[in-house]
Design a protein around this motif. Structure first.
Motif, PDB file in Angstrom:
ATOM      1  N   LYS A  87      11.782   1.387  -5.593  1.00  0.00           N
ATOM      2  CA  LYS A  87      10.434   0.682  -5.112  1.00  0.00           C
ATOM      3  C   LYS A  87       9.811   1.497  -4.189  1.00  0.00           C
ATOM      4  CE  LYS A  87      11.149  -3.933  -6.116  1.00  0.00           C
ATOM      5  NZ  LYS A  87      10.837  -5.454  -5.567  1.00  0.00           N
ATOM      6  N   VAL A  88      10.707   2.572  -3.487  1.00  0.00           N
ATOM      7  CA  VAL A  88       9.781   3.091  -2.443  1.00  0.00           C
ATOM      8  C   VAL A  88       9.670   4.662  -2.636  1.00  0.00           C
ATOM      9  CG1 VAL A  88      10.972   1.541  -0.462  1.00  0.00           C
ATOM     10  CG2 VAL A  88      12.076   3.792  -1.015  1.00  0.00           C
ATOM     11  N   ASP A  89       8.749   5.493  -1.905  1.00  0.00           N
ATOM     12  CA  ASP A  89       8.494   6.697  -2.179  1.00  0.00           C
ATOM     13  C   ASP A  89       9.452   7.608  -1.432  1.00  0.00           C
ATOM     14  OD1 ASP A  89       5.994   6.482  -3.816  1.00  0.00           O
ATOM     15  OD2 ASP A  89       5.421   5.267  -1.940  1.00  0.00           O
ATOM     16  N   VAL A  90       9.917   7.122   0.024  1.00  0.00           N
ATOM     17  CA  VAL A  90      10.754   7.733   0.830  1.00  0.00           C
ATOM     18  C   VAL A  90      11.828   6.665   1.223  1.00  0.00           C
ATOM     19  CG1 VAL A  90      10.968   9.296   3.035  1.00  0.00           C
ATOM     20  CG2 VAL A  90       8.749   8.908   1.679  1.00  0.00           C
ATOM     21  N   LEU A  91      13.130   7.187   1.491  1.00  0.00           N
ATOM     22  CA  LEU A  91      14.177   6.468   1.800  1.00  0.00           C
ATOM     23  C   LEU A  91      14.901   7.137   2.954  1.00  0.00           C
ATOM     24  CD1 LEU A  91      16.043   4.015   1.930  1.00  0.00           C
ATOM     25  CD2 LEU A  91      17.242   4.865  -0.241  1.00  0.00           C
ATOM     26  N   VAL A  92      14.878   6.683   4.077  1.00  0.00           N
ATOM     27  CA  VAL A  92      15.542   7.335   5.562  1.00  0.00           C
ATOM     28  C   VAL A  92      16.687   6.592   5.526  1.00  0.00           C
ATOM     29  CG1 VAL A  92      15.213   8.184   7.775  1.00  0.00           C
ATOM     30  CG2 VAL A  92      13.038   7.904   6.332  1.00  0.00           C
ATOM     31  N   ILE A  93      17.597   7.446   5.532  1.00  0.00           N
ATOM     32  CA  ILE A  93      18.775   6.693   5.962  1.00  0.00           C
ATOM     33  C   ILE A  93      19.710   7.356   6.895  1.00  0.00           C
ATOM     34  CG2 ILE A  93      21.463   6.533   4.798  1.00  0.00           C
ATOM     35  CD1 ILE A  93      20.254   6.835   2.086  1.00  0.00           C
ATOM     36  N   SER A  98      15.874  15.660  13.402  1.00  0.00           N
ATOM     37  CA  SER A  98      15.763  14.699  12.523  1.00  0.00           C
ATOM     38  C   SER A  98      14.638  13.842  12.816  1.00  0.00           C
ATOM     39  CB  SER A  98      17.213  13.865  12.318  1.00  0.00           C
ATOM     40  OG  SER A  98      18.213  14.882  12.383  1.00  0.00           O
ATOM     41  N   VAL A  99      14.482  13.215  14.253  1.00  0.00           N
ATOM     42  CA  VAL A  99      13.461  12.254  14.420  1.00  0.00           C
ATOM     43  C   VAL A  99      12.069  12.873  14.290  1.00  0.00           C
ATOM     44  CG1 VAL A  99      12.478  11.096  16.394  1.00  0.00           C
ATOM     45  CG2 VAL A  99      14.977  11.502  16.155  1.00  0.00           C
ATOM     46  N   GLU A 100      11.694  14.324  14.576  1.00  0.00           N
ATOM     47  CA  GLU A 100      10.662  14.793  14.275  1.00  0.00           C
ATOM     48  C   GLU A 100      10.309  14.622  13.001  1.00  0.00           C
ATOM     49  OE1 GLU A 100      10.389  19.087  15.910  1.00  0.00           O
ATOM     50  OE2 GLU A 100      10.874  18.490  17.602  1.00  0.00           O
ATOM     51  N   GLU A 101      11.101  15.122  12.038  1.00  0.00           N
ATOM     52  CA  GLU A 101      10.854  15.121  10.515  1.00  0.00           C
ATOM     53  C   GLU A 101      10.661  13.813  10.166  1.00  0.00           C
ATOM     54  OE1 GLU A 101      14.047  16.659   8.149  1.00  0.00           O
ATOM     55  OE2 GLU A 101      13.704  18.825   9.035  1.00  0.00           O
ATOM     56  N   VAL A 102      11.411  12.872  10.496  1.00  0.00           N
ATOM     57  CA  VAL A 102      11.115  11.201   9.904  1.00  0.00           C
ATOM     58  C   VAL A 102       9.673  10.847  10.392  1.00  0.00           C
ATOM     59  CG1 VAL A 102      11.856   8.821  10.458  1.00  0.00           C
ATOM     60  CG2 VAL A 102      13.423  10.259  10.097  1.00  0.00           C
ATOM     61  N   VAL A 103       9.292  11.074  11.904  1.00  0.00           N
ATOM     62  CA  VAL A 103       8.036  10.997  12.457  1.00  0.00           C
ATOM     63  C   VAL A 103       6.943  11.461  11.726  1.00  0.00           C
ATOM     64  CG1 VAL A 103       6.392  10.984  14.480  1.00  0.00           C
ATOM     65  CG2 VAL A 103       9.141  10.173  14.809  1.00  0.00           C
ATOM     66  N   ALA A 104       7.007  12.925  11.437  1.00  0.00           N
ATOM     67  CA  ALA A 104       5.994  13.375  10.784  1.00  0.00           C
ATOM     68  C   ALA A 104       5.896  12.794   9.547  1.00  0.00           C
ATOM     69  CB  ALA A 104       6.412  15.025  10.454  1.00  0.00           C
ATOM     70  N   ARG A 105       7.216  12.467   8.550  1.00  0.00           N
ATOM     71  CA  ARG A 105       6.628  11.897   7.345  1.00  0.00           C
ATOM     72  C   ARG A 105       6.030  10.444   7.423  1.00  0.00           C
ATOM     73  NH1 ARG A 105       5.518  11.241   2.663  1.00  0.00           N
ATOM     74  NH2 ARG A 105       6.849  11.491   0.807  1.00  0.00           N
ATOM     75  N   LEU A 106       6.758   9.722   8.430  1.00  0.00           N
ATOM     76  CA  LEU A 106       6.042   8.309   8.729  1.00  0.00           C
ATOM     77  C   LEU A 106       4.376   8.369   9.056  1.00  0.00           C
ATOM     78  CD1 LEU A 106       6.691   5.305   9.469  1.00  0.00           C
ATOM     79  CD2 LEU A 106       6.874   6.206  12.002  1.00  0.00           C
ATOM     80  N   GLY A 107       4.058   9.477   9.542  1.00  0.00           N
ATOM     81  CA  GLY A 107       2.376   9.724   9.520  1.00  0.00           C
ATOM     82  C   GLY A 107       1.925   9.734   8.236  1.00  0.00           C
ATOM     83  N   THR A 108       2.373   9.965   7.225  1.00  0.00           N
ATOM     84  CA  THR A 108       1.865  10.121   5.713  1.00  0.00           C
ATOM     85  C   THR A 108       1.984   9.014   4.896  1.00  0.00           C
ATOM     86  OG1 THR A 108       3.924  10.790   4.689  1.00  0.00           O
ATOM     87  CG2 THR A 108       2.747  12.578   5.877  1.00  0.00           C
ATOM     88  N   VAL A 109       2.590   7.768   5.494  1.00  0.00           N
ATOM     89  CA  VAL A 109       2.768   6.576   4.588  1.00  0.00           C
ATOM     90  C   VAL A 109       2.087   5.680   5.144  1.00  0.00           C
ATOM     91  CG1 VAL A 109       5.229   7.341   3.992  1.00  0.00           C
ATOM     92  CG2 VAL A 109       4.911   5.921   5.870  1.00  0.00           C
ATOM     93  N   LYS A 110       1.772   4.621   4.235  1.00  0.00           N
ATOM     94  CA  LYS A 110       0.835   3.248   4.470  1.00  0.00           C
ATOM     95  C   LYS A 110       1.697   2.082   4.770  1.00  0.00           C
ATOM     96  CE  LYS A 110      -3.202   4.873   2.314  1.00  0.00           C
ATOM     97  NZ  LYS A 110      -4.193   4.751   1.234  1.00  0.00           N
ATOM     98  N   THR A 111       2.898   2.349   4.275  1.00  0.00           N
ATOM     99  CA  THR A 111       3.773   0.968   4.554  1.00  0.00           C
ATOM    100  C   THR A 111       5.071   1.481   4.679  1.00  0.00           C
ATOM    101  OG1 THR A 111       2.642  -0.262   2.589  1.00  0.00           O
ATOM    102  CG2 THR A 111       4.721  -1.007   3.394  1.00  0.00           C
ATOM    103  N   ALA A 138       0.963  -1.311  -0.153  1.00  0.00           N
ATOM    104  CA  ALA A 138      -0.068  -0.130   0.093  1.00  0.00           C
ATOM    105  C   ALA A 138       1.157   1.238   0.020  1.00  0.00           C
ATOM    106  CB  ALA A 138      -0.859   0.052   1.333  1.00  0.00           C
ATOM    107  N   ARG A 139       0.680   2.145  -0.724  1.00  0.00           N
ATOM    108  CA  ARG A 139       1.594   3.452  -1.185  1.00  0.00           C
ATOM    109  C   ARG A 139       1.024   4.659  -0.308  1.00  0.00           C
ATOM    110  NH1 ARG A 139       5.848   2.960  -4.046  1.00  0.00           N
ATOM    111  NH2 ARG A 139       6.158   1.124  -5.082  1.00  0.00           N
ATOM    112  N   PRO A 140       1.621   5.423   0.053  1.00  0.00           N
ATOM    113  CA  PRO A 140       3.078   5.421  -0.154  1.00  0.00           C
ATOM    114  C   PRO A 140       4.021   4.638   0.845  1.00  0.00           C
ATOM    115  CG  PRO A 140       2.216   7.918   0.304  1.00  0.00           C
ATOM    116  CD  PRO A 140       1.109   6.799   0.827  1.00  0.00           C
ATOM    117  N   VAL A 141       5.357   4.387   0.465  1.00  0.00           N
ATOM    118  CA  VAL A 141       6.004   3.211   1.158  1.00  0.00           C
ATOM    119  C   VAL A 141       7.266   4.191   1.792  1.00  0.00           C
ATOM    120  CG1 VAL A 141       7.292   1.232   0.919  1.00  0.00           C
ATOM    121  CG2 VAL A 141       5.358   1.509  -0.507  1.00  0.00           C
ATOM    122  N   MET A 142       7.706   3.837   2.759  1.00  0.00           N
ATOM    123  CA  MET A 142       8.772   4.392   3.508  1.00  0.00           C
ATOM    124  C   MET A 142       9.859   3.118   3.868  1.00  0.00           C
ATOM    125  SD  MET A 142       9.520   6.321   7.084  1.00  0.00           S
ATOM    126  CE  MET A 142       9.079   8.096   6.648  1.00  0.00           C
ATOM    127  N   ALA A 143      11.077   3.502   3.187  1.00  0.00           N
ATOM    128  CA  ALA A 143      12.107   2.451   4.010  1.00  0.00           C
ATOM    129  C   ALA A 143      12.952   3.275   5.068  1.00  0.00           C
ATOM    130  CB  ALA A 143      12.772   1.883   2.801  1.00  0.00           C
TER     131      ALA A 143
END
Length: 397
Positions: free
Chosen positions: A211-217, A299-312, A186-191
């Motif tokens: 394959k993914v919409d967002v890649l967090v490194i 950084s954590v705030e940004e990742v958590v916020a983006r995580l709130g917009t993805v489905k996988t 299910a999209r969007p996908v975060m890795a």
């Protein structure tokens, strides 16, 4: 899952079921110190036994070069029998006359554990004669060891071509979770990809950006990407010789429409130890004698916020040195945010790989995510988009 043969497709009553499991468990003073892998295979063993088949377990243990008592599966029997709540008969070999006698003497529903398949060189060589010798004692084959599915060995792949073959319940759950993670997500996908080195995960990153919409490194890998952007990372773990490769991965991501997220601030310290004196700084302001040991709060705030917009979410590798408090904050905070979204029914989250399992356990969320894979190499190769021989052999024709 319709693409693979499962126990739902198997006629088990009165049959001899050769069941490949993962019993490569950690030991401490002759006793099993972590039963996670044993616990995972119990549903498959119980179902096959309860449906009236003889359960003949095949597994490897350690890396023996021939027969070797310290790598005998005999030492796993007490923990397995205790967890299973029923007797387990141990057989001193995995092929030959003694095995045939033990299988013949067993009653329907009995559970037998055969000796380490890797005591025979034919297992890892996928030797046809060894496959034949194993197959002699079974009417059907069940693979419940996803963690060994990336190896084309006799007990993981060869047997699937010699006997009617099915995925066990753990294998089935893994395949269904992985399919929901990357094959048909299910999209969007975060890795989220962390860990120490870019060099060990080049294939992984190359596959994910497509394959993914967002890649967090995160982790030490992020430092190499920061250095590639011209930022000074002090004495942080960094593969400076791979900054060109990092730039290439960023270009591929851009072309594929994949957003790469890197830390914008960091927890920097001069010593690599628990509770080391540290400060929070923007990533461009790390001093020459400091090292980045975790992502910072912004950084954590940004990742958590983006995580709130993805489905996988697919996760492999921690953000920082999570074994050393307080440098576990980023990993724990993001893991708890992911777990909450899973519990709310808003996210499918699949995590895997050795350090990742430890990190999820440390964060207390391993049971709250959609699936946590205990398979190291197999999970990584799946994320890299490589076919796994032990899985391919179970596909419906």
């Amino acid at each position: 899952m319709t693409a693979f043969r499962t126990l739902d497709d198997a006629d088990l009553a009165g049959k001899r079921a050769l069941v490949r499991v993962d019993l490569n468990v950690p030991m401490d003073n002759g006793a099993v110190s972590d039963t996670t892998r044993i616990d995972r295979i119990l549903p498959t063993i119980r179902e096959i036994s309860d449906k009236g088949a003889k359960v003949i377990l095949l597994a490897h243990f350690g890396r023996p070069k021939g027969r070797d008592d310290k790598n005998s599966l005999k030492q796993v029997v007490p923990a397995l029998a205790h967890a299973l709540g029923r007797p387990v008969t141990f057989v001193e070999d995995c092929i030959g006359e003694d095995v045939a006698k033990a299988v013949s003497a067993a009653k329907d529903g009995d559970v037998l554990l055969l000796e380490n398949t890797r005591f025979h060189a034919g297992d890892e060589k996928n030797d046809p004669d060894f496959v034949k010798a194993l197959a002699t004692n079974g009417d059907l084959y069940v693979n419940d060891a996803f963690s060994a599915a990336h190896r084309a060995h006799a007990s993981t792949e060869g047997l699937a071509h010699a006997l009617p073959a099915y995925a066990g319940r753990t294998m089935q759950a893994e395949l269904e979770a992985l399919s929901a993670g990357l094959d048909n997500p299910a999209r969007p996908v975060m890795a989220i990809v962390g860990g120490a080195k870019v060099s060990t995960k080049l294939d992984l990153l190359g596959n994910l950006v497509k394959k993914v919409d967002v890649l967090v490194i995160g982790g030490g890998m992020a430092n190499t990407f920061l250095a590639a952007r011209g930022l000074d990372v002090g004495k942080s773990l960094c593969e400076h010789d791979l900054t060109g490769t990092a730039r290439e991965i960023e270009e591929k991501a851009k072309a594929a429409g994949c957003q790469i997220m890197l830390p914008v601030d960091a927890m920097a310290a001069r010593e690599f130890k628990a509770h080391a004196e540290h400060r929070i700084v923007p990533v461009g302001e790390v001093a020459a004698d400091e090292m980045i040991l975790d992502a910072g709060p912004r950084s954590v705030e940004e990742v958590v916020a983006r995580l709130g917009t993805v489905k996988t979410l697919v996760w492999n590798g921690p953000f920082g040195a999570f074994e050393l408090p307080p440098f576990d904050k980023a990993t724990v905070t993001v893991a708890k945010a992911a777990a909450k979204r899973v519990q709310d029914g808003a996210l499918v989250a699949v995590a895997g790989g050795g350090d990742t399992v430890s990190a999820m356990n440390h964060a207390g969320v391993a049971e709250q995510l959609t699936y946590v894979s205990t398979a190291g190499g197999a999970f990584l190769e799946w994320m890299e988009g490589k076919p796994l021989p032990g899985v391919e052999a179970l596909r419906k024709g």
